[in-house]
Design an enzyme around this catalytic site. Sequence first.
Site, mmCIF file in Angstrom:
data_model
loop_
_atom_site.group_PDB
_atom_site.id
_atom_site.type_symbol
_atom_site.label_atom_id
_atom_site.label_comp_id
_atom_site.label_asym_id
_atom_site.label_seq_id
_atom_site.Cartn_x
_atom_site.Cartn_y
_atom_site.Cartn_z
ATOM 1 N N ASP A 238 -7.000 -4.215 -4.347
ATOM 2 C CA ASP A 238 -6.653 -2.903 -3.799
ATOM 3 C C ASP A 238 -5.398 -2.326 -4.447
ATOM 4 O O ASP A 238 -5.258 -1.105 -4.606
ATOM 5 C CB ASP A 238 -6.401 -2.978 -2.286
ATOM 6 C CG ASP A 238 -7.383 -3.843 -1.530
ATOM 7 O OD1 ASP A 238 -7.759 -4.916 -2.041
ATOM 8 O OD2 ASP A 238 -7.745 -3.465 -0.404
ATOM 9 N N ASP B 202 0.800 -1.232 0.000
ATOM 10 C CA ASP B 202 0.000 0.000 0.000
ATOM 11 C C ASP B 202 0.829 1.275 0.000
ATOM 12 O O ASP B 202 0.385 2.315 0.485
ATOM 13 C CB ASP B 202 -0.964 0.002 1.188
ATOM 14 C CG ASP B 202 -2.171 -0.879 0.936
ATOM 15 O OD1 ASP B 202 -2.596 -0.984 -0.231
ATOM 16 O OD2 ASP B 202 -2.687 -1.479 1.895
#
Length: 367
Positions: A147, A89
């Site tokens: 994601d 991320d």
Amino acid sequence: MNSWSENAWQYVLDKIERTHARIGDSFPLASYGGRYDDREPHCWTNGFWPGILWTVYRDTKDKRLRKIAESCEAKMDAPLQQYVELHHDNGFMWSLSSVANDKLTGNPQSRIRGLIAASHLASRFNLKGHFIRAWLYEGSEGLAIIDCMMNLGLLYWASEQLGDPRYRHIAHAHAEMALTSFVDEDGAVRHIVRFDPETGERLEALGGQGYGPTSAWSRGAAWAIYGFANSYRYTKDERFLAAAKKTADFFLRHLPDDLVPPWDFRAPEDQIWAKDSTAAACAASGMLEIAALSGLDDGERYRSAGEAILKSLYENYTPEDPSEEALIVKGTGSFPSGYEVETPIIYGDFFFVEGIAKLRGNKEVFW
């Protein structure tokens, strides 16, 4: 320009004016009892609060907001240098902090931070499976998640900064993998896919934060909508724009009357009650991105859809209690784990702010 979006922007400005000093350079994720919490510096959501501040700063040039955003960015140096706590991320964390700072102020240290974060992200690429590995725990060596489509912008940006295509090649390969391994024929999206990390063979899909392996986690759809649009913006690969539209069409076909989805479109009847406003906000901002990248007819269709979702969020999902620090309510982090179920969440706020800014003509994004 619609009066409701101007009212919504003023609502954003008023809220940030009230909350910026109290939240300060902390790392909010979820709001409990009307007050945002504070997470550790390595938390994956830590770019969203500075991202909100930079989005408002772009419009107001309020130096107070810039100072807080830069302080948040500096506090993330610890996980950036330690590396061992970093995951997939990095884009969520440093695109909305360091890259945003570089784009708006030309801060050379921010550029360096963004490039370091991009290098860490690129190091997670599995050549055999053409995927960026998710997480760090033992057994996650072969896992990829939808994601990560939102993190690819950091790699595309790094290639542009350095004049070096290697980062872009990795991002493009991961996006191509997602096309074939995550997106169903009807436009539904898987959350997690497991590969053999040695051979790259696709082994199975996993439910993850969705109800099950073949369900339709709504925020996963939102990540895909926006993430494929971003990949098209950088590469002009028509397959990515088609994928963004395909996943957006699935999302729109399954929305309820108020245009804010349940946490999973295919959740069973006794669980489908839980809303996820974060999915709505992200999907809406992604649809506005599709609109900006498309021809006139398609562009207007996705712009209208994104605007309608944002309008519903403004009219139906802003808090009744004026003391609530969050901008929108009823986000759901992970229903299967019981985390942040119908709770205000910072990334819902960010995509709401970003979407309203786009409606007002601010076309540059930090991704």
